[in-house]
Write an enzyme that holds these catalytic residues in place. Structure first.
Site, PDB file in Angstrom:
ATOM      1  N   GLY A  66       0.772  -1.242   0.000  1.00 48.47           N
ATOM      2  CA  GLY A  66       0.000   0.000   0.000  1.00 48.47           C
ATOM      3  C   GLY A  66       0.798   1.284   0.000  1.00 48.47           C
ATOM      4  CD  GLU A  96       0.733  -9.333   1.707  1.00 50.21           C
ATOM      5  OE1 GLU A  96      -0.213  -8.574   1.379  1.00 50.21           O
ATOM      6  OE2 GLU A  96       0.534 -10.423   2.253  1.00 50.21           O
ATOM      7  N   PRO A  97       4.646  -5.192  -0.849  1.00 47.67           N
ATOM      8  CG  PRO A  97       6.836  -4.430  -1.195  1.00 47.67           C
ATOM      9  CD  PRO A  97       6.045  -5.482  -0.474  1.00 47.67           C
ATOM     10  N   GLY A  98       3.585  -3.582  -3.869  1.00 51.50           N
ATOM     11  CA  GLY A  98       3.464  -3.749  -5.315  1.00 51.50           C
ATOM     12  C   GLY A  98       3.861  -2.460  -6.001  1.00 51.50           C
ATOM     13  NE  ARG A  99      -0.291   2.439  -5.831  1.00 55.02           N
ATOM     14  CZ  ARG A  99      -1.285   2.382  -6.710  1.00 55.02           C
ATOM     15  NH1 ARG A  99      -1.139   2.922  -7.894  1.00 55.02           N
ATOM     16  NH2 ARG A  99      -2.438   1.807  -6.398  1.00 55.02           N
ATOM     17  NE  ARG A 129      -2.634   3.738 -11.749  1.00 50.86           N
ATOM     18  CZ  ARG A 129      -3.057   4.185 -10.541  1.00 50.86           C
ATOM     19  NH1 ARG A 129      -3.825   3.431  -9.794  1.00 50.86           N
ATOM     20  NH2 ARG A 129      -2.705   5.376 -10.108  1.00 50.86           N
ATOM     21  CE1 TYR A 140      -9.238   1.442  -9.130  1.00 51.68           C
ATOM     22  CE2 TYR A 140      -7.050   1.854 -10.032  1.00 51.68           C
ATOM     23  CZ  TYR A 140      -7.999   0.977  -9.532  1.00 51.68           C
ATOM     24  OH  TYR A 140      -7.683  -0.338  -9.427  1.00 51.68           O
ATOM     25  CB  CYS A 161     -16.302   3.368 -29.043  1.00 48.55           C
ATOM     26  SG  CYS A 161     -15.525   3.268 -30.648  1.00 48.55           S
ATOM     27  CE1 TYR A 216      -2.247  -3.510  -8.392  1.00 49.96           C
ATOM     28  CE2 TYR A 216      -1.083  -1.521  -7.742  1.00 49.96           C
ATOM     29  CZ  TYR A 216      -1.526  -2.790  -7.460  1.00 49.96           C
ATOM     30  OH  TYR A 216      -1.239  -3.360  -6.242  1.00 49.96           O
TER      31      TYR A 216
HETATM   32  C1  LIG Z   1      -2.851  -5.314  -3.937  1.00 47.11           C
HETATM   33  C2  LIG Z   1      -2.284  -5.953  -2.729  1.00 47.11           C
HETATM   34  C3  LIG Z   1      -0.994  -5.615  -2.287  1.00 47.11           C
HETATM   35  C4  LIG Z   1      -0.137  -4.569  -2.964  1.00 47.11           C
HETATM   36  O1  LIG Z   1      -0.603  -3.287  -2.813  1.00 47.11           O
HETATM   37  P1  LIG Z   1       0.266  -2.026  -3.330  1.00 47.11           P
HETATM   38  O2  LIG Z   1      -0.571  -0.861  -3.050  1.00 47.11           O
HETATM   39  O3  LIG Z   1       0.512  -2.217  -4.790  1.00 47.11           O
HETATM   40  O4  LIG Z   1       1.553  -2.029  -2.557  1.00 47.11           O
HETATM   41  C5  LIG Z   1      -0.510  -6.278  -1.179  1.00 47.11           C
HETATM   42  N1  LIG Z   1      -1.233  -7.234  -0.534  1.00 47.11           N
HETATM   43  C6  LIG Z   1      -2.457  -7.583  -0.919  1.00 47.11           C
HETATM   44  C7  LIG Z   1      -3.203  -8.622  -0.182  1.00 47.11           C
HETATM   45  C8  LIG Z   1      -3.039  -6.956  -2.032  1.00 47.11           C
HETATM   46  O5  LIG Z   1      -4.274  -7.294  -2.410  1.00 47.11           O
END
Ligand SMILES: *Cc1c(COP(=O)(O)O)cnc(C)c1O
Length: 404
Positions: free
Chosen positions: A233, A268-271, A307, A311, A338, A367
């Site tokens: 997050g 659990e970082p993604g972004r 995106r 959002y 369209c 994303y």
């Molecule tokens: C989407 C998600 C993440 C990653 O979130 P980011 O905002 O991209 O860091 C981590 N854990 C879980 C369970 C998620 O669904």
């Protein structure tokens, strides 16, 4: 990314050259930026020594996962497909956690047989299913319980996940009840308490409230968790944020938490790992001038990058060649789809543009490609990576015949 003599470069390679060779629309990722983001993340939490599980849903390209694995990260997956992608990218199963509210029996059995670190449970029914599978395959399964801490992450409501009105996780009472019922189970080993409260979070206070909610569970249950999974997050700077996450404060609070509870932290970082690594390279097809607005019609649309439409996310748009000549008129950067929401950005003024000019949409590494589709029966953008002064294709180009 920088301009040199008014020409845009990604890791020292001219964007116009990349486009000439690979065409548009194309997702282009910078390996250098990926490495820098991972080193920064590790540095921010170095006192904590966490297990960092990259959230594969942010970007599931095999080559990128492979590089992420090589830089020491594990994976957070939310489907059998993502788990397979992580394993195929040589990510160690002992560094993989499995999240998600709707894991099927088939997915749970597959994950259990692969000996992944944890399955994060999100409902009583899921826990019953896991117990049955454990019995069937004669193997106890390591799990985490995902708490919904009822904390407002203060981000866009569509990407908030930790409030009790969201579908994710178990509330405090459910966690306490399940701990009581399953602490001596021969089918599951409860090893972790996990959370994930939302995405693009730019304040540390929701995280602190979450830590407090977790402390309450530990205090009430007196259960010894081996791991605390704090989810991801962490927000990034898209260019419009008025503040950013204070990692130091967050990290200090976690340090105190660890001292008290003697647990290993999982993130659990993604972004924050991949967001800033990606650029969507595109070309102007037409410029349609009306009285009030210049519509800059690009050869990429919401099918490639949703995106902004989904959002109202803000993403910078920049030209591959800088010009001093400004046009003081509203510019709407739109796609060919369209749908009226097929719009990337509206600005009050922009430099003078011409049809066929190359344009770059920034910070699309998270994303982006993962949320793309073939809507309007369009070929999806392919993916390339700049690494060590070389440009590599990292996803095969689609062709119309195969998608039709
Ligand atoms: C989407 C998600 C993440 C990653 O979130 P980011 O905002 O991209 O860091 C981590 N854990 C879980 C369970 C998620 O669904």
């Amino acid at each position: 990314m920088n301009y040199n003599k008014n020409k845009l470069f990604i890791d020292k390679i001219a964007v116009d050259k990349i486009i000439k060779r690979f065409g548009t629309p194309t997702y282009c990722y910078s390996y250098n930026q990926l490495k820098e983001n991972i080193l920064n993340f590790k540095k921010n939490f170095y006192k904590i020594n966490p297990l960092i599980c990259f959230a594969v849903k942010a970007n599931n390209n095999i080559k990128i996962l492979n590089e992420i694995g090589r830089l020491g990260l594990g994976a957070d997956v939310v489907s059998k497909g993502e788990l397979m992608a992580a394993l195929r990218s040589n990510i160690n199963p002992r560094k993989i956690v499995f999240s998600g509210v709707g894991k099927t029996s088939n997915e749970i059995e597959f994950a259990a047989k692969k000996n992944i670190l944890l399955i994060n449970v999100e409902s009583r029914s899921e826990l019953i299913t896991i117990s049955k599978i454990s019995n069937k395959i004669s193997k106890s399964i390591d799990i985490g319980l995902r708490l919904n801490p009822n904390v407002d992450a203060k981000t866009i409501k569509e990407i908030t996940t930790g409030k009790n009105s969201n579908k994710f996780g178990l509330n405090e009472k459910e966690v306490l009840d399940l701990l009581d019922e399953y602490k001596n189970s021969k089918f599951v080993n409860i090893k972790c308490l996990s959370v994930h409260i939302g995405s693009q979070i730019t304040s540390h206070t929701p995280y602190l409230r979450t830590l407090n909610a977790m402390q309450k569970i530990i205090d009430k249950s007196k259960f010894r968790f081996e791991y605390i999974d704090l989810g991801g997050g962490m927000g990034i700077n898209y260019g419009q944020e008025n503040k950013l996450l204070n990692y130091k404060k967050y990290s200090n609070h976690i340090s105190k938490f660890i001292k008290k509870n003697k647990v290993k932290i999982i993130f659990e970082p993604g972004r924050s790992i991949v967001g800033s690594t990606g650029y969507l390279l595109t070309k102007i097809i037409y410029i349609k001038k009306t009285n009030k607005v210049n519509f800059v019609i690009l050869d990429t649309g919401m099918n490639d990058f949703i995106r902004p439409a989904l959002y109202k996310a803000y993403h910078r748009i920049i030209p591959s060649k800088k010009s001093k000549k400004k046009i003081f008129k509203i510019h709407d950067f739109v796609g060919p789809i369209c749908e009226t929401t097929d719009k990337f950005l509206s600005v009050k003024t922009f430099q003078k543009l011409n049809e066929q000019d190359n344009i770059v949409i920034c910070d699309v590494g998270a994303y982006g490609k993962v949320l793309s589709s073939n809507y309007n029966l369009r070929i999806g953008a392919s993916e390339i990576m700049v690494k060590n002064s070389k440009v590599l294709r990292i996803r095969k180009k689609e062709n119309l015949n195969s998608i039709i």
